[in-house]
Motif scaffolding. Structure first.
Motif, PDB file in Angstrom:
ATOM      1  N   MET A 118       1.003  -1.178   0.025  1.00  0.00           N
ATOM      2  CA  MET A 118       0.075   0.026   0.205  1.00  0.00           C
ATOM      3  C   MET A 118       0.893   1.186  -0.102  1.00  0.00           C
ATOM      4  N   TYR A 119       0.874   2.070  -0.997  1.00  0.00           N
ATOM      5  CA  TYR A 119       1.273   3.521  -0.991  1.00  0.00           C
ATOM      6  C   TYR A 119       0.661   4.347  -0.781  1.00  0.00           C
ATOM      7  N   VAL A 120       0.945   5.734  -0.669  1.00  0.00           N
ATOM      8  CA  VAL A 120       0.050   7.003  -0.684  1.00  0.00           C
ATOM      9  C   VAL A 120      -0.745   6.865  -1.862  1.00  0.00           C
ATOM     10  N   VAL A 121      -1.898   7.498  -2.097  1.00  0.00           N
ATOM     11  CA  VAL A 121      -2.865   7.852  -2.806  1.00  0.00           C
ATOM     12  C   VAL A 121      -2.310   8.773  -3.910  1.00  0.00           C
ATOM     13  N   GLU A 122      -2.227   8.333  -5.181  1.00  0.00           N
ATOM     14  CA  GLU A 122      -1.745   9.163  -6.438  1.00  0.00           C
ATOM     15  C   GLU A 122      -0.175   9.489  -6.184  1.00  0.00           C
ATOM     16  N   GLY A 123       0.404   8.940  -5.205  1.00  0.00           N
ATOM     17  CA  GLY A 123       1.977   9.445  -4.909  1.00  0.00           C
ATOM     18  C   GLY A 123       1.686  10.723  -4.173  1.00  0.00           C
ATOM     19  N   LEU A 124       0.730  11.312  -3.696  1.00  0.00           N
ATOM     20  CA  LEU A 124       0.388  12.409  -3.262  1.00  0.00           C
ATOM     21  C   LEU A 124       0.365  12.587  -1.747  1.00  0.00           C
ATOM     22  N   GLY A 125      -0.758  11.882  -1.299  1.00  0.00           N
ATOM     23  CA  GLY A 125      -0.921  11.583  -0.006  1.00  0.00           C
ATOM     24  C   GLY A 125      -1.886  12.668   0.347  1.00  0.00           C
ATOM     25  N   ASP A 126      -1.929  13.338   1.610  1.00  0.00           N
ATOM     26  CA  ASP A 126      -2.968  13.945   2.225  1.00  0.00           C
ATOM     27  C   ASP A 126      -2.493  15.711   2.110  1.00  0.00           C
ATOM     28  N   LEU A 127      -2.824  16.249   0.826  1.00  0.00           N
ATOM     29  CA  LEU A 127      -2.492  17.512   0.606  1.00  0.00           C
ATOM     30  C   LEU A 127      -2.935  18.516   1.429  1.00  0.00           C
ATOM     31  N   MET A 128      -4.444  18.419   1.887  1.00  0.00           N
ATOM     32  CA  MET A 128      -4.899  19.000   2.903  1.00  0.00           C
ATOM     33  C   MET A 128      -4.474  19.427   3.914  1.00  0.00           C
ATOM     34  N   GLY A 129      -3.407  18.453   4.407  1.00  0.00           N
ATOM     35  CA  GLY A 129      -2.774  18.568   5.776  1.00  0.00           C
ATOM     36  C   GLY A 129      -1.653  19.441   5.537  1.00  0.00           C
ATOM     37  N   LEU A 130      -1.368  19.981   4.378  1.00  0.00           N
ATOM     38  CA  LEU A 130      -0.309  20.626   4.240  1.00  0.00           C
ATOM     39  C   LEU A 130      -0.632  22.149   5.020  1.00  0.00           C
ATOM     40  N   VAL A 131      -1.803  22.382   4.925  1.00  0.00           N
ATOM     41  CA  VAL A 131      -2.433  23.773   5.265  1.00  0.00           C
ATOM     42  C   VAL A 131      -2.209  23.966   6.829  1.00  0.00           C
ATOM     43  N   ARG A 132      -1.503  24.708   7.475  1.00  0.00           N
ATOM     44  CA  ARG A 132      -0.899  25.015   8.932  1.00  0.00           C
ATOM     45  C   ARG A 132      -1.643  26.201   9.392  1.00  0.00           C
ATOM     46  N   SER A 133      -2.587  27.033   8.763  1.00  0.00           N
ATOM     47  CA  SER A 133      -3.193  28.185   9.388  1.00  0.00           C
ATOM     48  C   SER A 133      -4.617  28.122   8.899  1.00  0.00           C
ATOM     49  N   ASP A 134      -5.326  29.045  10.044  1.00  0.00           N
ATOM     50  CA  ASP A 134      -6.792  28.869   9.466  1.00  0.00           C
ATOM     51  C   ASP A 134      -7.321  27.594   8.973  1.00  0.00           C
ATOM     52  N   LEU A 135      -7.381  26.586   9.872  1.00  0.00           N
ATOM     53  CA  LEU A 135      -7.247  25.195   9.638  1.00  0.00           C
ATOM     54  C   LEU A 135      -8.667  24.940   8.905  1.00  0.00           C
ATOM     55  N   PRO A 136      -8.712  24.188   7.733  1.00  0.00           N
ATOM     56  CA  PRO A 136      -9.846  23.579   7.247  1.00  0.00           C
ATOM     57  C   PRO A 136     -10.355  22.505   8.162  1.00  0.00           C
ATOM     58  N   VAL A 137     -11.713  22.454   7.825  1.00  0.00           N
ATOM     59  CA  VAL A 137     -12.217  21.354   8.619  1.00  0.00           C
ATOM     60  C   VAL A 137     -12.279  20.052   7.909  1.00  0.00           C
ATOM     61  N   ARG A 138     -12.062  19.074   8.318  1.00  0.00           N
ATOM     62  CA  ARG A 138     -11.963  17.632   7.636  1.00  0.00           C
ATOM     63  C   ARG A 138     -13.137  17.138   7.022  1.00  0.00           C
ATOM     64  N   GLY A 139     -13.367  17.223   5.806  1.00  0.00           N
ATOM     65  CA  GLY A 139     -14.669  16.648   5.089  1.00  0.00           C
ATOM     66  C   GLY A 139     -14.730  15.163   5.263  1.00  0.00           C
ATOM     67  N   GLY A 140     -13.859  14.299   5.632  1.00  0.00           N
ATOM     68  CA  GLY A 140     -13.943  12.839   5.689  1.00  0.00           C
ATOM     69  C   GLY A 140     -14.190  12.618   7.304  1.00  0.00           C
ATOM     70  N   ALA A 141     -14.290  13.472   8.213  1.00  0.00           N
ATOM     71  CA  ALA A 141     -14.374  13.089   9.395  1.00  0.00           C
ATOM     72  C   ALA A 141     -15.298  12.157   9.790  1.00  0.00           C
ATOM     73  N   TYR A 142     -16.377  12.308   9.260  1.00  0.00           N
ATOM     74  CA  TYR A 142     -17.871  11.625   9.589  1.00  0.00           C
ATOM     75  C   TYR A 142     -17.612  10.051   9.295  1.00  0.00           C
ATOM     76  N   LYS A 143     -16.515   9.557   8.620  1.00  0.00           N
ATOM     77  CA  LYS A 143     -16.223   8.261   8.326  1.00  0.00           C
ATOM     78  C   LYS A 143     -16.022   7.248   9.358  1.00  0.00           C
ATOM     79  N   ILE A 144     -15.363   7.901  10.681  1.00  0.00           N
ATOM     80  CA  ILE A 144     -15.205   7.042  11.647  1.00  0.00           C
ATOM     81  C   ILE A 144     -16.646   6.501  12.318  1.00  0.00           C
ATOM     82  N   ALA A 145     -17.274   7.485  12.561  1.00  0.00           N
ATOM     83  CA  ALA A 145     -18.579   7.241  13.364  1.00  0.00           C
ATOM     84  C   ALA A 145     -19.257   6.582  12.467  1.00  0.00           C
TER      85      ALA A 145
END
Length: 482
Positions: A118-145
């Motif tokens: 298993m490699y990272v998706v599309e060779g890129l991984g989690d691009l949203m995680g690069l944002v370190r200010s004014d943090l975005p809300v994670r759209g996939g957070a609902y998946k755990i519950a």
């Protein structure tokens, strides 16, 4: 010590507290417990960064994230830094991986063969995680519950395939002539979410009897700004109610038992192949999981639930029935694997921060400062954790520190980070940390790299618009953002 084979077993996101051998009376993990009983358990083991890509990069290279630069889940390991797999393969050993790597893919990662990788998706991984200010809300957070409960998932199917291939590989290894000892790295994805557990294991845990997460009530949750940043961005708990909390915890325990069953099958194959007498075994996880404590799910914090990991060794060169309390981290695995294979460290490797776990298992307690650091999703600032005796100290650039007395307060219920009576201890801890690195310049380097990555991928809006994967699919399955 004569050179031996090494069987390395790794899971994904296993909270060390969910193990029978760690004192959890509810957890049914007989095979891991048996491994600990016939070997050595390191009771104070930590990952070097509580998130997948950095944790696995440090594990591979034997160096800290600030030394190698794989800062977050959009900066995957690609083989450019030497790893223990490169070192052993290039010294004539067969070094094979089966299962999750979470590297970039398409690179020379140092293995003789990569099976079901298993490699990272599309060779890129989690691009949203690069944002370190004014943090975005994670759209996939609902998946755990949403996914929590009994059933089968792409992850349980993938783990069964990994186990079957590992069993097959060990049978073949017994019939094959090896000029030098081999190393086999078997890497499962459970108990990482989705928290969908096979029915036979889910039935072991009644949801209404599962322990309630500590400090879960809104009024009880920590108000430290780093914790609030993470909870606001990675807002997994927004999608839970009381019933779903208990179902999710039962499913997580069940996935730990499912993992344990897979480990049992691999260990049985090792014994049946007649290889146990010539093979040392290690079990660990890349990081832990907060599992609802303090209203947090996932990893990404320095609490014991997330940063501490199980680490057990057994085999002909490991003391039996021993528990070692000396703090260790995953950078200690690199020299351990070299020693097991009979390879001496070269000049560069002797400068690495790790120490052989064979020596620590035998009673050595090296004088050093262990380190875990975090620079990834859900954080606006770098976090740096060290241990000073029974104290855990966490330094945040621009935020107040945290300090916990793990002897008096093993559940980290009381933060001493701003208590006047502990100022001397905090000063001593900060001095030890700064002897290892400069947190401000390290934080700046991480953010500069991330800003460059954001620009390369079209800017802030573009990386946020790409979406939140939630978790990586096994090889061959489609990507599902949001």
């Amino acid at each position: 010590m004569q050179p031996k084979n090494m069987l390395v077993l790794m899971s994904d996101e296993h909270n060390a507290k969910i193990l029978g051998c760690h004192g959890n009376e509810l957890a049914k993990t007989p095979h891991i417990d048996a491994l600990a009983a016939r070997g050595t358990r390191f009771s104070t083991a930590y990952c070097n960064s509580p998130i997948c890509i950095p944790a696995r990069a440090a594990f591979a290279t034997g160096r800290y994230i600030n030394q190698i630069g794989y800062w977050d889940n959009a900066d995957p390991y690609e083989g450019s830094e030497p790893s223990w797999h490169h070192r052993l393969r290039d010294s004539g050993h067969e070094v094979v991986s089966i299962g999750k790597l979470h590297f970039r893919g398409g690179d020379d990662n140092g293995f003789s063969e990569e099976i079901l990788a298993m490699y990272v998706v599309e060779g890129l991984g989690d691009l949203m995680g690069l944002v370190r200010s004014d943090l975005p809300v994670r759209g996939g957070a609902y998946k755990i519950a949403r996914s929590a409960g009994p059933g089968e998932s792409e992850y349980t199917a993938y783990d069964r395939d990994i186990t079957a291939r590992a069993v097959r590989w060990l049978k073949a290894a017994a019939a094959k002539q090896h000029d030098k000892p081999w190393t086999l790295f078997v890497s499962w994805v459970c108990p990482h979410f989705p928290l969908t557990a096979p029915q036979q294991f889910y039935d072991l845990y009644a949801p209404d009897r599962m322990p309630w997460p500590k400090l879960y009530g809104q009024a009880e949750r920590p108000v430290h700004p780093y914790v609030r940043d993470y909870a606001g961005s990675c807002n997994y708990d927004d999608h839970f109610d009381d019933e779903k909390v208990r179902v999710a915890i039962a499913a997580y325990y069940a996935l730990c038992s499912f993992l344990d069953d897979n480990i049992g099958q691999v260990m049985a194959a090792l014994n049946d192949a007649g290889l146990a007498g010539d093979t040392n075994v290690m079990y660990t996880s890349d990081h832990g999981d907060n599992l609802g404590a303090r209203g947090l799910w996932g990893k990404s914090t320095m609490y014991e639930e997330a940063a501490r990991v199980p680490l057990i060794m057994a085999g002909p060169d490991v003391p039996v029935g021993v528990v070692r309390d000396a703090p260790v981290t995953h950078v200690d695995c690199y020299p351990t694997f070299l020693e097991c294979a009979g390879e001496a460290q070269n000049e560069a490797e002797r400068t690495y921060p790790g120490h052989s776990l064979f020596d620590i298992a035998a009673g050595a307690a090296p004088e050093r400062t262990i380190l875990s650091e975090y620079h990834a999703m859900g954080s606006t600032t770098g976090a740096f954790m060290i241990r000073e005796g029974h104290y855990k100290y966490v330094y945040y650039v621009g935020y107040p520190p945290q300090l916990f007395d793990l002897k008096a307060d093993p559940e980290e219920l009381v933060d001493l980070g701003e208590v006047a009576d502990f100022a001397d201890i905090r000063a001593r801890c900060e001095a030890k940390l700064r002897a290892v690195l400069d947190p401000e310049s390290t934080d700046a380097r991480a953010k500069a790299r991330q800003q460059a990555q954001i620009a390369r991928h079209g800017g802030r809006d573009a990386v946020i618009a790409r979406g939140d994967l939630g978790y990586s699919p096994p090889p061959g399955l489609p990507v599902d953002f949001r």
